[in-house]
Structure formats: C-alpha cells, structure tokens
Design a protein around this motif. Sequence first.
Motif, PDB file in Angstrom:
ATOM      1  N   TYR A   1       0.801  -1.216   0.000  1.00 42.82           N
ATOM      2  CA  TYR A   1       0.000   0.000   0.000  1.00 42.82           C
ATOM      3  C   TYR A   1       0.838   1.271   0.000  1.00 42.82           C
ATOM      4  O   TYR A   1       0.422   2.284  -0.547  1.00 42.82           O
ATOM      5  N   VAL A   2       2.020   1.250   0.594  1.00 44.78           N
ATOM      6  CA  VAL A   2       2.874   2.434   0.572  1.00 44.78           C
ATOM      7  C   VAL A   2       3.332   2.694  -0.863  1.00 44.78           C
ATOM      8  O   VAL A   2       3.263   3.831  -1.356  1.00 44.78           O
ATOM      9  N   ALA A   3       3.764   1.664  -1.549  1.00 42.92           N
ATOM     10  CA  ALA A   3       4.220   1.815  -2.937  1.00 42.92           C
ATOM     11  C   ALA A   3       3.062   2.226  -3.846  1.00 42.92           C
ATOM     12  O   ALA A   3       3.224   3.090  -4.715  1.00 42.92           O
ATOM     13  N   LEU A   4       1.895   1.633  -3.638  1.00 42.30           N
ATOM     14  CA  LEU A   4       0.737   2.001  -4.461  1.00 42.30           C
ATOM     15  C   LEU A   4       0.325   3.453  -4.224  1.00 42.30           C
ATOM     16  O   LEU A   4      -0.016   4.172  -5.170  1.00 42.30           O
ATOM     17  N   SER A   5       0.387   3.890  -2.980  1.00 42.32           N
ATOM     18  CA  SER A   5       0.040   5.282  -2.690  1.00 42.32           C
ATOM     19  C   SER A   5       1.035   6.247  -3.318  1.00 42.32           C
ATOM     20  O   SER A   5       0.655   7.299  -3.836  1.00 42.32           O
ATOM     21  N   ALA A   6       2.316   5.892  -3.280  1.00 41.87           N
ATOM     22  CA  ALA A   6       3.329   6.744  -3.908  1.00 41.87           C
ATOM     23  C   ALA A   6       3.095   6.823  -5.414  1.00 41.87           C
ATOM     24  O   ALA A   6       3.184   7.902  -6.012  1.00 41.87           O
ATOM     25  N   ALA A   7       2.766   5.699  -6.035  1.00 38.56           N
ATOM     26  CA  ALA A   7       2.496   5.688  -7.475  1.00 38.56           C
ATOM     27  C   ALA A   7       1.243   6.503  -7.789  1.00 38.56           C
ATOM     28  O   ALA A   7       1.201   7.235  -8.786  1.00 38.56           O
ATOM     29  N   ARG A   8       0.244   6.412  -6.918  1.00 36.73           N
ATOM     30  CA  ARG A   8      -0.983   7.183  -7.120  1.00 36.73           C
ATOM     31  C   ARG A   8      -0.702   8.679  -7.021  1.00 36.73           C
ATOM     32  O   ARG A   8      -1.184   9.479  -7.817  1.00 36.73           O
ATOM     33  N   GLN A   9       0.106   9.078  -6.034  1.00 36.62           N
ATOM     34  CA  GLN A   9       0.445  10.496  -5.884  1.00 36.62           C
ATOM     35  C   GLN A   9       1.212  11.008  -7.092  1.00 36.62           C
ATOM     36  O   GLN A   9       0.972  12.123  -7.559  1.00 36.62           O
ATOM     37  N   GLU A  10       2.130  10.200  -7.608  1.00 33.22           N
ATOM     38  CA  GLU A  10       2.896  10.631  -8.776  1.00 33.22           C
ATOM     39  C   GLU A  10       1.984  10.780  -9.995  1.00 33.22           C
ATOM     40  O   GLU A  10       2.099  11.739 -10.757  1.00 33.22           O
ATOM     41  N   ALA A  11       1.079   9.830 -10.189  1.00 35.06           N
ATOM     42  CA  ALA A  11       0.139   9.926 -11.313  1.00 35.06           C
ATOM     43  C   ALA A  11      -0.751  11.152 -11.157  1.00 35.06           C
ATOM     44  O   ALA A  11      -1.041  11.852 -12.133  1.00 35.06           O
ATOM     45  N   TRP A  12      -1.169  11.432  -9.923  1.00 33.38           N
ATOM     46  CA  TRP A  12      -2.014  12.588  -9.656  1.00 33.38           C
ATOM     47  C   TRP A  12      -1.268  13.878  -9.976  1.00 33.38           C
ATOM     48  O   TRP A  12      -1.804  14.799 -10.575  1.00 33.38           O
ATOM     49  N   ALA A  13       0.037  13.939  -9.609  1.00 32.33           N
ATOM     50  CA  ALA A  13       0.854  15.120  -9.902  1.00 32.33           C
ATOM     51  C   ALA A  13       1.015  15.310 -11.405  1.00 32.33           C
ATOM     52  O   ALA A  13       1.178  16.428 -11.883  1.00 32.33           O
ATOM     53  N   ALA A  14       0.966  14.209 -12.150  1.00 33.28           N
ATOM     54  CA  ALA A  14       1.091  14.277 -13.612  1.00 33.28           C
ATOM     55  C   ALA A  14      -0.239  14.617 -14.282  1.00 33.28           C
ATOM     56  O   ALA A  14      -0.318  14.692 -15.502  1.00 33.28           O
ATOM     57  N   GLY A  15      -1.288  14.821 -13.476  1.00 31.43           N
ATOM     58  CA  GLY A  15      -2.567  15.225 -14.047  1.00 31.43           C
ATOM     59  C   GLY A  15      -3.576  14.113 -14.199  1.00 31.43           C
ATOM     60  O   GLY A  15      -4.654  14.323 -14.742  1.00 31.43           O
ATOM     61  N   GLU A  16      -3.272  12.934 -13.749  1.00 27.13           N
ATOM     62  CA  GLU A  16      -4.202  11.816 -13.828  1.00 27.13           C
ATOM     63  C   GLU A  16      -4.536  11.359 -12.408  1.00 27.13           C
ATOM     64  O   GLU A  16      -3.737  11.508 -11.504  1.00 27.13           O
ATOM     65  N   PHE A  17      -5.711  10.805 -12.232  1.00 25.89           N
ATOM     66  CA  PHE A  17      -6.051  10.234 -10.939  1.00 25.89           C
ATOM     67  C   PHE A  17      -6.547   8.814 -11.166  1.00 25.89           C
ATOM     68  O   PHE A  17      -7.703   8.603 -11.522  1.00 25.89           O
ATOM     69  N   PRO A  18      -5.650   7.855 -11.009  1.00 22.46           N
ATOM     70  CA  PRO A  18      -6.045   6.465 -11.274  1.00 22.46           C
ATOM     71  C   PRO A  18      -7.046   5.955 -10.243  1.00 22.46           C
ATOM     72  O   PRO A  18      -7.002   6.326  -9.081  1.00 22.46           O
ATOM     73  N   ARG A  19      -7.939   5.116 -10.664  1.00 22.63           N
ATOM     74  CA  ARG A  19      -8.925   4.491  -9.784  1.00 22.63           C
ATOM     75  C   ARG A  19      -8.550   3.024  -9.591  1.00 22.63           C
ATOM     76  O   ARG A  19      -9.011   2.153 -10.312  1.00 22.63           O
ATOM     77  N   TRP A  20      -7.652   2.775  -8.665  1.00 17.74           N
ATOM     78  CA  TRP A  20      -7.243   1.409  -8.383  1.00 17.74           C
ATOM     79  C   TRP A  20      -8.153   0.825  -7.328  1.00 17.74           C
ATOM     80  O   TRP A  20      -8.475   1.461  -6.328  1.00 17.74           O
ATOM     81  N   SER A  21      -8.552  -0.390  -7.544  1.00 20.40           N
ATOM     82  CA  SER A  21      -9.485  -1.016  -6.609  1.00 20.40           C
ATOM     83  C   SER A  21      -8.759  -1.599  -5.398  1.00 20.40           C
ATOM     84  O   SER A  21      -7.586  -1.927  -5.460  1.00 20.40           O
ATOM     85  N   ARG A  22      -9.503  -1.679  -4.318  1.00 19.52           N
ATOM     86  CA  ARG A  22      -9.017  -2.341  -3.110  1.00 19.52           C
ATOM     87  C   ARG A  22     -10.002  -3.452  -2.800  1.00 19.52           C
ATOM     88  O   ARG A  22     -11.211  -3.270  -2.914  1.00 19.52           O
ATOM     89  N   THR A  23      -9.484  -4.586  -2.394  1.00 21.13           N
ATOM     90  CA  THR A  23     -10.340  -5.719  -2.104  1.00 21.13           C
ATOM     91  C   THR A  23     -10.312  -6.022  -0.617  1.00 21.13           C
ATOM     92  O   THR A  23      -9.245  -6.216  -0.044  1.00 21.13           O
ATOM     93  N   ALA A  24     -11.467  -6.053  -0.015  1.00 21.05           N
ATOM     94  CA  ALA A  24     -11.554  -6.380   1.406  1.00 21.05           C
ATOM     95  C   ALA A  24     -11.492  -7.891   1.567  1.00 21.05           C
ATOM     96  O   ALA A  24     -12.165  -8.633   0.865  1.00 21.05           O
ATOM     97  N   SER A  25     -10.642  -8.337   2.496  1.00 23.78           N
ATOM     98  CA  SER A  25     -10.533  -9.767   2.707  1.00 23.78           C
ATOM     99  C   SER A  25     -11.488 -10.242   3.800  1.00 23.78           C
ATOM    100  O   SER A  25     -11.947 -11.367   3.777  1.00 23.78           O
ATOM    101  N   ARG A  26     -11.761  -9.363   4.774  1.00 25.26           N
ATOM    102  CA  ARG A  26     -12.706  -9.743   5.827  1.00 25.26           C
ATOM    103  C   ARG A  26     -13.139  -8.506   6.605  1.00 25.26           C
ATOM    104  O   ARG A  26     -12.542  -7.446   6.506  1.00 25.26           O
TER     105      ARG A  26
END
Length: 65
Positions: A11-36
């Motif tokens: 999740y730390v790496a995914l959040s960093a990638a999301r922030q970088e994409a957001w800074a580049a003008g995109e906001f990715p919609r990555w899904s999260r799956t609940a396990s329980r």
Amino acid sequence: MPVTVLETGEYVALSAARQEAWAAGEFPRWSRTASRELRPSDDAGVREFRRRYGLVRRATEAELA
C-alpha cells in the motif's frame, strides 16, 4: 463499529504511485479488495479490557489536562 481488513498489499508503494500519477494530471482508480470484516466482540474478557482501558484513559486525560 466493524473494521474492514484489506487484503495484503504494497500500500505504501501504491500510494506513492498514485500520488505521482495525480501530480502528472491523472487520478487512477485502483481497486481495493476487502478480505474480511471484523465486528466487535461481546466476550466478557473483552468487556473487562475495555472497562480497564477506559479507566486508564480517563485518568491519563485528567493528568494531562
């Protein structure tokens, strides 16, 4: 109040990638799956723990005030 536990992930790496994409003008919609979902227990030991925790917390808050 129930607590949703997500599947294990980087999740730390995914959040960093999301922030970088957001800074580049995109906001990715990555899904999260609940396990329980964890629900509060009504076990006598849990009730005693909560009672004692509340006593300590109130005493600590009084000291810090």
